[in-house]
Design an enzyme around this catalytic site. Structure first.
Site, mmCIF file in Angstrom:
data_model
loop_
_atom_site.group_PDB
_atom_site.id
_atom_site.type_symbol
_atom_site.label_atom_id
_atom_site.label_comp_id
_atom_site.label_asym_id
_atom_site.label_seq_id
_atom_site.Cartn_x
_atom_site.Cartn_y
_atom_site.Cartn_z
ATOM 1 N N HIS A 59 33.779 -50.573 -22.209
ATOM 2 C CA HIS A 59 34.854 -51.054 -23.079
ATOM 3 C C HIS A 59 34.387 -52.094 -24.109
ATOM 4 O O HIS A 59 34.666 -51.988 -25.295
ATOM 5 C CB HIS A 59 35.984 -51.680 -22.256
ATOM 6 N N ASP A 61 36.976 -43.329 -22.532
ATOM 7 C CA ASP A 61 36.972 -44.787 -22.439
ATOM 8 C C ASP A 61 38.356 -45.175 -22.929
ATOM 9 O O ASP A 61 38.613 -45.175 -24.129
ATOM 10 C CB ASP A 61 35.888 -45.397 -23.342
ATOM 11 N N HIS A 62 39.258 -45.453 -21.997
ATOM 12 C CA HIS A 62 40.672 -45.538 -22.392
ATOM 13 C C HIS A 62 40.928 -46.661 -23.396
ATOM 14 O O HIS A 62 41.911 -46.638 -24.114
ATOM 15 C CB HIS A 62 41.585 -45.658 -21.167
ATOM 16 N N ARG A 91 43.500 -32.590 -1.634
ATOM 17 C CA ARG A 91 43.479 -31.981 -0.293
ATOM 18 C C ARG A 91 44.808 -32.157 0.439
ATOM 19 O O ARG A 91 45.113 -31.416 1.364
ATOM 20 C CB ARG A 91 42.355 -32.606 0.555
ATOM 21 N N LYS A 142 37.380 -61.306 -13.882
ATOM 22 C CA LYS A 142 38.615 -61.145 -13.089
ATOM 23 C C LYS A 142 39.068 -62.504 -12.595
ATOM 24 O O LYS A 142 38.268 -63.437 -12.494
ATOM 25 C CB LYS A 142 38.334 -60.239 -11.888
ATOM 26 N N GLU A 157 40.997 -60.804 -17.207
ATOM 27 C CA GLU A 157 42.082 -60.281 -16.353
ATOM 28 C C GLU A 157 42.498 -61.359 -15.362
ATOM 29 O O GLU A 157 41.630 -62.032 -14.785
ATOM 30 C CB GLU A 157 41.580 -59.094 -15.522
HETATM 31 P P1 NAP Z 1 42.246 -42.382 -5.907
HETATM 32 O O1 NAP Z 1 43.618 -42.963 -5.984
HETATM 33 O O2 NAP Z 1 41.377 -42.774 -4.768
HETATM 34 O O3 NAP Z 1 42.417 -40.801 -5.917
HETATM 35 C C1 NAP Z 1 41.354 -39.942 -5.611
HETATM 36 C C2 NAP Z 1 41.841 -38.519 -5.722
HETATM 37 O O4 NAP Z 1 40.752 -37.664 -5.396
HETATM 38 C C3 NAP Z 1 42.991 -38.185 -4.815
HETATM 39 O O5 NAP Z 1 43.934 -37.427 -5.531
HETATM 40 C C4 NAP Z 1 42.335 -37.335 -3.732
HETATM 41 O O6 NAP Z 1 43.243 -36.384 -3.266
HETATM 42 C C5 NAP Z 1 41.250 -36.641 -4.537
HETATM 43 N N1 NAP Z 1 40.162 -36.158 -3.701
HETATM 44 C C6 NAP Z 1 39.309 -36.865 -2.918
HETATM 45 N N2 NAP Z 1 38.450 -36.050 -2.305
HETATM 46 C C7 NAP Z 1 38.769 -34.787 -2.684
HETATM 47 C C8 NAP Z 1 38.244 -33.489 -2.374
HETATM 48 N N3 NAP Z 1 37.181 -33.341 -1.560
HETATM 49 N N4 NAP Z 1 38.824 -32.421 -2.957
HETATM 50 C C9 NAP Z 1 39.888 -32.554 -3.762
HETATM 51 N N5 NAP Z 1 40.415 -33.753 -4.106
HETATM 52 C C10 NAP Z 1 39.860 -34.849 -3.560
HETATM 53 O O7 NAP Z 1 41.392 -42.666 -7.231
HETATM 54 P P2 NAP Z 1 41.922 -43.059 -8.684
HETATM 55 O O8 NAP Z 1 42.160 -44.515 -8.727
HETATM 56 O O9 NAP Z 1 43.018 -42.150 -9.063
HETATM 57 O O10 NAP Z 1 40.627 -42.798 -9.562
HETATM 58 C C11 NAP Z 1 40.179 -41.517 -9.881
HETATM 59 C C12 NAP Z 1 39.062 -41.605 -10.903
HETATM 60 O O11 NAP Z 1 39.555 -42.230 -12.073
HETATM 61 C C13 NAP Z 1 37.857 -42.429 -10.459
HETATM 62 O O12 NAP Z 1 36.689 -41.893 -11.040
HETATM 63 C C14 NAP Z 1 38.136 -43.793 -11.068
HETATM 64 O O13 NAP Z 1 36.953 -44.524 -11.293
HETATM 65 C C15 NAP Z 1 38.780 -43.375 -12.376
HETATM 66 N N6 NAP Z 1 39.649 -44.405 -12.957
HETATM 67 C C16 NAP Z 1 40.766 -44.795 -12.287
HETATM 68 C C17 NAP Z 1 41.579 -45.754 -12.863
HETATM 69 C C18 NAP Z 1 42.860 -46.188 -12.200
HETATM 70 O O14 NAP Z 1 43.589 -46.964 -12.816
HETATM 71 N N7 NAP Z 1 43.162 -45.738 -11.008
HETATM 72 C C19 NAP Z 1 41.240 -46.315 -14.111
HETATM 73 C C20 NAP Z 1 40.088 -45.873 -14.764
HETATM 74 C C21 NAP Z 1 39.306 -44.918 -14.165
HETATM 75 P P3 NAP Z 1 43.445 -36.052 -1.705
HETATM 76 O O15 NAP Z 1 43.346 -37.328 -0.960
HETATM 77 O O16 NAP Z 1 44.826 -35.432 -1.702
HETATM 78 O O17 NAP Z 1 42.389 -35.073 -1.385
#
Ligand code: NAP
Length: 508
Positions: free
Chosen positions: A248, A185-186, A50, A348, A224
């Site tokens: 995992h 599952d990375h 967004r 953790k 961790e």
């Molecule tokens: P994050 O940093 O909170 O990012 C969330 C993203 O969703 C942002 O790009 C946000 O963009 C977008 N978003 C939120 N509401 C939206 C909407 N209504 N329309 C369009 N875009 C929207 O989350 P993240 O850490 O990247 O994690 C994302 C997913 O990956 C989750 O399911 C998490 O469990 C999984 N994951 C993450 C990690 C990691 O290392 N981060 C590892 C394993 C799994 P805007 O704010 O610009 O809208």
């Protein structure tokens, strides 16, 4: 350099383009695939969110991310100048149908420009609550397309419990065929994890030993040093069992315990893995008490810095009952593994970050040496270290040099860094390439996810029904709560840790 000429023109649509996962993992992975010549000539990456950004602004952000997180170091101008024109940004809210219309228009425009049909990979790097609406939105735009060209990658967590995982599978199945769904599952993309299959099934010497006759017990430990950080919002509704063990650690267990597949096709491999999950013993509520323990970290010091307890973390619930540590003793009820305990633990704020599988073999049937000859007598152990050290060690007894007969334990070591000059690819590189190639071997099939949830549900239900009265029960920089030591000590064993090597500290 182009390593793979078979990859069709591809469009990546990254939902969550402005998010943490894209910044740290996805974009660096795509960039490194590009550097190594794995991307097709014709490709486009469309990040979306967004946040209002232009293509140029988005490219600038990604360049900063690459410079910070890419394994290949800071981007070089020449490479970046070739890569960056393939990157686009689209402002969109996934809740609005117009977003999907715009993607399909852009896709058509690329296909016209390239004069070729394109594969499209939709990567859902957003909160799980958005998975259903995005899946439905995408599917409605592709009803007439060849299904093998449209792929959807789903991040963890896949469901919050068995019921929600089933519901998500059902919803996805209404719009997509299983061959289009890539559940990440990375851990499965990590080099050392993939090597478990190579080690077991490309070497004949292990198979005769790989069963209850020779193996006494197995340990899988993923610890961790980091705390929950600023992820309390997500983590408090999850906990160690959901966040790590359900996915995992059980996947690692499957790789250790699976029967040899007939071939290396994705469904054959995944069939053998799901067989393991089906064979795993389900717990009664009484068995949960005996076989599963939990913990939550308190405050402490790590590497000279004071760190808060879980309940004092930013935005944390001061009375939270969420476990940040879990250890479980599982059994696989089949011919190969009957009676062999599989201990898994994760936590953790532990003393060290390390992911290790330790396979302990039975002791010699009769010791011929006098007790004083064995200074540090220990049964043979095979240690697969996934991170930070990437190695496989076989621990054996050997005679110490000298005139007297003294024995001690030595390691026969295969160390990645010592053996191979090339740097191992990141897990996300492997997985994104496989998604492009249409290879699902390293992705979770729907039935695998459901079996894994089915297995952990009795523990989740039992813990939910009886809040822990003694949280926090381990301090930061420890190896977890005493109950975890007791769980394994009752059977006469102890948790195994690898000695720390000096350069591991930096990588951990
Ligand atoms: P994050 O940093 O909170 O990012 C969330 C993203 O969703 C942002 O790009 C946000 O963009 C977008 N978003 C939120 N509401 C939206 C909407 N209504 N329309 C369009 N875009 C929207 O989350 P993240 O850490 O990247 O994690 C994302 C997913 O990956 C989750 O399911 C998490 O469990 C999984 N994951 C993450 C990690 C990691 O290392 N981060 C590892 C394993 C799994 P805007 O704010 O610009 O809208």
């Amino acid at each position: 350099m182009n390593n793979n000429h078979n990859i069709k023109p591809t469009v990546f649509v990254i939902f969550g383009g402005t998010g943490d996962l894209n910044a740290r993992k996805l974009s660096p992975a795509l960039y490194n695939l590009f550097l190594d010549g794995w991307l097709p000539e014709q490709f486009a990456i469309i990040g979306t969110g967004r946040t209002k950004l232009t293509d140029a602004e988005f490219r600038t952000i990604l360049l900063a991310d690459l410079n910070e997180f890419s394994r290949s170091g800071k981007a070089k101008k020449e490479a970046w100048d070739k890569f960056s024109p393939h990157i686009y940004y689209q402002v969109s809210d996934v809740k609005m149908p117009a977003a999907y219309e715009e993607f399909s228009q852009r896709l058509s425009a690329f296909e016209q420009e390239w004069n070729a049909p394109a594969n499209v990979i939709y990567y859902l790097a957003v909160a799980p609550e958005f998975f259903p609406i995005i899946a439905t939105g995408i599917a409605q735009r592709h009803t007439k397309d060849d299904p093998t060209r449209v792929r959807i990658v789903i991040e963890k967590p896949f469901g919050h419990d068995l019921e929600s995982a089933r519901a998500l599978n059902k919803l996805l199945a209404q719009s997509f065929q299983e061959c289009q769904i890539y559940r990440i599952d990375h851990y499965l993309g990590k080099e050392t994890v993939q090597n478990i299959m190579a080690f077991r099934f490309a070497n004949a010497i292990m198979e005769p030993l790989w069963n209850r006759n020779s193996i006494e017990h197995v340990q899988i430990s993923v610890t961790e040093q980091l705390g929950v950080g600023d992820r309390t919002g997500y983590y408090d509704g999850s906990g160690a069992l959901r966040d790590m063990i359900q996915n995992h650690l059980l996947q690692l267990l499957c790789l250790v315990a699976m029967e040899p597949p007939v071939n290396f096709t994705s469904d054959e491999v995944r069939n053998r893995k799901v067989d393991v999950l089906r064979a795993m013993r389900r717990f009664t509520p009484e068995e949960v008490r005996e076989s599963a323990v939990r913990g939550q970290y308190g405050a402490g010091w790590i590497e000279g810095k004071e760190v808060p307890g879980y309940r004092e973390e930013k935005d944390a619930n001061p009375a939270s009952n969420t476990e940040t540590f879990a250890a479980v003793k599982f059994f696989v009820d089949n011919w190969r593994w009957q009676g062999v305990p599989f201990y898994v633990r994760t936590g953790k704020r532990m003393h060290r970050s390390a992911s290790i599988i330790s396979i302990q073999f039975k002791d010699v049937p009769h010791v011929i040496f006098p007790p004083e000859t064995g200074e540090s007598w220990q049964q043979n152990r095979l240690v697969i270290s996934i991170q930070p050290e990437m190695s496989i060690r076989l621990q054996v007894q050997a005679k110490r040099p000298g005139l007297d007969m003294m024995l001690n334990t030595v390691d026969m070591v295969f160390d990645y860094h010592g053996t191979y000059a090339a740097e191992a690819p990141e897990a996300y590189e492997t997985l994104l390439l496989d998604a492009m190639l249409g290879d699902q071997t390293l992705f979770m099939r729907g039935d695998q996810v459901e079996e894994a949830w089915d297995l952990v549900m009795p523990i989740l239900n039992s813990w939910q029904g009886r809040p822990s009265l003694n949280f926090p029960n381990y301090s930061a920089d420890s190896w977890g709560p005493e109950v975890a030591e007791a769980l394994i000590a009752r059977d006469g064993f102890h948790w195994f840790t690898l000695p720390l090597k000096s350069n591991d500290k930096k990588k951990a």
